[in-house]
Design a protein around this motif. Structure first.
Motif, PDB file in Angstrom:
ATOM      1  N   THR A  23     -25.110   1.845  -2.213  1.00 45.43           N
ATOM      2  CA  THR A  23     -25.349   3.149  -1.600  1.00 45.43           C
ATOM      3  C   THR A  23     -24.038   3.920  -1.568  1.00 45.43           C
ATOM      4  O   THR A  23     -22.972   3.349  -1.315  1.00 45.43           O
ATOM      5  CB  THR A  23     -25.963   3.038  -0.181  1.00 45.43           C
ATOM      6  OG1 THR A  23     -26.183   4.369   0.317  1.00 45.43           O
ATOM      7  CG2 THR A  23     -25.087   2.274   0.787  1.00 45.43           C
ATOM      8  N   LEU A  24     -24.129   5.209  -1.901  1.00 40.13           N
ATOM      9  CA  LEU A  24     -22.956   6.077  -1.849  1.00 40.13           C
ATOM     10  C   LEU A  24     -22.929   6.715  -0.468  1.00 40.13           C
ATOM     11  O   LEU A  24     -23.971   7.156   0.028  1.00 40.13           O
ATOM     12  CB  LEU A  24     -23.047   7.165  -2.922  1.00 40.13           C
ATOM     13  CG  LEU A  24     -23.361   6.674  -4.337  1.00 40.13           C
ATOM     14  CD1 LEU A  24     -23.373   7.852  -5.309  1.00 40.13           C
ATOM     15  CD2 LEU A  24     -22.365   5.618  -4.777  1.00 40.13           C
ATOM     16  N   VAL A  25     -21.747   6.740   0.152  1.00 42.73           N
ATOM     17  CA  VAL A  25     -21.663   7.221   1.533  1.00 42.73           C
ATOM     18  C   VAL A  25     -20.618   8.329   1.664  1.00 42.73           C
ATOM     19  O   VAL A  25     -19.454   8.063   1.974  1.00 42.73           O
ATOM     20  CB  VAL A  25     -21.311   6.057   2.501  1.00 42.73           C
ATOM     21  CG1 VAL A  25     -21.465   6.508   3.946  1.00 42.73           C
ATOM     22  CG2 VAL A  25     -22.158   4.819   2.229  1.00 42.73           C
ATOM     23  N   PRO A  26     -21.014   9.587   1.419  1.00 41.05           N
ATOM     24  CA  PRO A  26     -20.066  10.674   1.632  1.00 41.05           C
ATOM     25  C   PRO A  26     -19.918  10.954   3.120  1.00 41.05           C
ATOM     26  O   PRO A  26     -20.897  10.924   3.866  1.00 41.05           O
ATOM     27  CB  PRO A  26     -20.728  11.869   0.924  1.00 41.05           C
ATOM     28  CG  PRO A  26     -22.192  11.566   0.956  1.00 41.05           C
ATOM     29  CD  PRO A  26     -22.322  10.062   0.918  1.00 41.05           C
ATOM     30  N   ILE A  27     -18.674  11.183   3.564  1.00 39.65           N
ATOM     31  CA  ILE A  27     -18.448  11.622   4.947  1.00 39.65           C
ATOM     32  C   ILE A  27     -18.432  13.148   4.919  1.00 39.65           C
ATOM     33  O   ILE A  27     -17.643  13.757   4.182  1.00 39.65           O
ATOM     34  CB  ILE A  27     -17.106  11.080   5.496  1.00 39.65           C
ATOM     35  CG1 ILE A  27     -17.094   9.545   5.467  1.00 39.65           C
ATOM     36  CG2 ILE A  27     -16.876  11.588   6.916  1.00 39.65           C
ATOM     37  CD1 ILE A  27     -15.824   8.912   6.024  1.00 39.65           C
ATOM     38  N   ILE A  86     -22.938  10.404   6.437  1.00 38.40           N
ATOM     39  CA  ILE A  86     -22.346  10.261   7.774  1.00 38.40           C
ATOM     40  C   ILE A  86     -21.586  11.547   8.099  1.00 38.40           C
ATOM     41  O   ILE A  86     -20.750  11.993   7.309  1.00 38.40           O
ATOM     42  CB  ILE A  86     -21.383   9.048   7.823  1.00 38.40           C
ATOM     43  CG1 ILE A  86     -22.168   7.735   7.643  1.00 38.40           C
ATOM     44  CG2 ILE A  86     -20.612   9.022   9.140  1.00 38.40           C
ATOM     45  CD1 ILE A  86     -21.294   6.488   7.596  1.00 38.40           C
ATOM     46  N   GLY A  87     -21.907  12.151   9.232  1.00 34.79           N
ATOM     47  CA  GLY A  87     -21.212  13.368   9.652  1.00 34.79           C
ATOM     48  C   GLY A  87     -20.191  13.043  10.724  1.00 34.79           C
ATOM     49  O   GLY A  87     -20.543  12.565  11.798  1.00 34.79           O
ATOM     50  N   ALA A 127     -21.592  -0.649  -0.099  1.00 37.94           N
ATOM     51  CA  ALA A 127     -21.419   0.754   0.270  1.00 37.94           C
ATOM     52  C   ALA A 127     -20.156   1.291  -0.395  1.00 37.94           C
ATOM     53  O   ALA A 127     -19.100   0.649  -0.352  1.00 37.94           O
ATOM     54  CB  ALA A 127     -21.308   0.883   1.780  1.00 37.94           C
ATOM     55  N   ILE A 128     -20.285   2.453  -1.026  1.00 35.79           N
ATOM     56  CA  ILE A 128     -19.113   3.123  -1.604  1.00 35.79           C
ATOM     57  C   ILE A 128     -18.852   4.367  -0.777  1.00 35.79           C
ATOM     58  O   ILE A 128     -19.576   5.362  -0.862  1.00 35.79           O
ATOM     59  CB  ILE A 128     -19.337   3.457  -3.095  1.00 35.79           C
ATOM     60  CG1 ILE A 128     -19.608   2.154  -3.871  1.00 35.79           C
ATOM     61  CG2 ILE A 128     -18.133   4.207  -3.662  1.00 35.79           C
ATOM     62  CD1 ILE A 128     -19.751   2.335  -5.379  1.00 35.79           C
ATOM     63  N   LEU A 129     -17.847   4.259   0.090  1.00 37.85           N
ATOM     64  CA  LEU A 129     -17.506   5.333   1.024  1.00 37.85           C
ATOM     65  C   LEU A 129     -16.677   6.396   0.299  1.00 37.85           C
ATOM     66  O   LEU A 129     -15.743   6.061  -0.439  1.00 37.85           O
ATOM     67  CB  LEU A 129     -16.707   4.743   2.195  1.00 37.85           C
ATOM     68  CG  LEU A 129     -16.446   5.666   3.371  1.00 37.85           C
ATOM     69  CD1 LEU A 129     -17.725   5.916   4.156  1.00 37.85           C
ATOM     70  CD2 LEU A 129     -15.400   5.052   4.298  1.00 37.85           C
ATOM     71  N   ILE A 130     -17.045   7.659   0.526  1.00 41.49           N
ATOM     72  CA  ILE A 130     -16.446   8.748  -0.245  1.00 41.49           C
ATOM     73  C   ILE A 130     -15.869   9.806   0.691  1.00 41.49           C
ATOM     74  O   ILE A 130     -16.616  10.445   1.450  1.00 41.49           O
ATOM     75  CB  ILE A 130     -17.525   9.406  -1.138  1.00 41.49           C
ATOM     76  CG1 ILE A 130     -18.175   8.364  -2.045  1.00 41.49           C
ATOM     77  CG2 ILE A 130     -16.939  10.538  -1.957  1.00 41.49           C
ATOM     78  CD1 ILE A 130     -19.407   8.884  -2.749  1.00 41.49           C
ATOM     79  N   SER A 188     -11.555   8.566  10.725  1.00 41.02           N
ATOM     80  CA  SER A 188     -12.907   8.829  10.192  1.00 41.02           C
ATOM     81  C   SER A 188     -13.420   7.637   9.403  1.00 41.02           C
ATOM     82  O   SER A 188     -14.569   7.213   9.559  1.00 41.02           O
ATOM     83  CB  SER A 188     -12.911  10.052   9.269  1.00 41.02           C
ATOM     84  OG  SER A 188     -12.168  11.091   9.806  1.00 41.02           O
ATOM     85  N   ALA A 189     -12.577   7.106   8.521  1.00 42.01           N
ATOM     86  CA  ALA A 189     -13.003   5.976   7.690  1.00 42.01           C
ATOM     87  C   ALA A 189     -13.331   4.761   8.558  1.00 42.01           C
ATOM     88  O   ALA A 189     -14.330   4.082   8.331  1.00 42.01           O
ATOM     89  CB  ALA A 189     -11.918   5.637   6.669  1.00 42.01           C
TER      90      ALA A 189
END
Ligand code: U5P
Length: 208
Positions: free
Chosen positions: A72-76, A99-100, A126-129, A138-139
């Motif tokens: 899953t790609l996870v843009p903040i 994720i906001g 998870a690929i956090l972006i 934040s991360a």
């Protein structure tokens, strides 16, 4: 914690253009996405591959197949959105978890205002972006959320990271992997990265 600084000449060339204050949001988004694709390429090197039989002109053949439901790609929000298209170019079928997080400019602490994760997080990498890793607040908040949802493997993609943020991630999550185009010098007193890119969200979306 595994940290990969992608020193590829094309990544560094594009990052140099991003650093130019004269780069407008249209070009900034394009370059950020191109770098994101290259960071995603590095981050997915060890991805599990299955074989599937496909009919070819010369008869059935076993070919490589990557299962999108394992990622899953996870843009903040918000800046992560500007970074997402490049990662999606590499992993078009991966579910996107959003994720906001808003940075409280007084305390520099992140506040969650939105969370919508994919299903079966326990099965997914998870690929956090996020374009910038500054204090790491934040991360850290995002990774805590992902791990609470069951994620066992987290990989983070940042354009630019500050040493302070990397140290904070390492202390809290030594098991994660981080892919960056550059590790910069330090944070200033407002927790902005020097030399950095300025406010990545503003530059991506053309807000003052
Ligand atoms: N941020 C920037 N530029 C900086 C430092 C921080 O845009 O030089 C923003 C990014 O949007 C990122 C967030 O999402 O702050 C990361 O801050 P932190 O939680 O790592 O301190």
């Amino acid at each position: 914690m595994k940290i990969v600084e992608v020193r590829h000449p094309l990544v560094q060339h594009k990052l140099g253009k991003l650093r130019d204050v004269g780069t407008d949001p249209v070009l900034f988004r394009q370059l950020a996405s191109e770098i994101a694709a290259m960071l995603a390429y590095e981050a997915t090197r060890e991805m599990p591959v299955e074989t599937r039989s496909v009919p070819t002109w010369a008869g059935p053949l076993d070919v490589a197949h990557v299962r999108a439901e394992k990622v899953t790609l996870v843009p903040i929000l918000r800046a992560g959105l500007g970074f997402l298209p490049g990662v999606q170019a590499m992993l078009p079928a991966a579910a996107v978890s959003v994720i906001g997080l808003r940075r409280n400019e007084a305390t520099h602490q992140p506040e969650t205002y939105y969370e919508r994760l994919a299903d079966n997080m326990g099965e997914r990498t998870a690929i956090l972006i996020d374009p910038m890793l500054a204090t790491g607040g934040s991360a850290l908040a995002a990774i805590d959320m992902l791990k609470a949802a069951g994620c066992r493997q987290v990989k983070c993609l940042f354009l630019v990271a500050a040493p302070e943020g990397l140290r904070a991630l390492e202390a809290a999550h030594p098991d994660i992997e981080v892919y960056v185009a550059a590790v910069d010098e330090r944070l200033n007193e407002d927790a902005y990265i020097l030399p950095g890119l300025g406010d990545a969200g503003d530059r991506l979306f053309g807000t003052p």
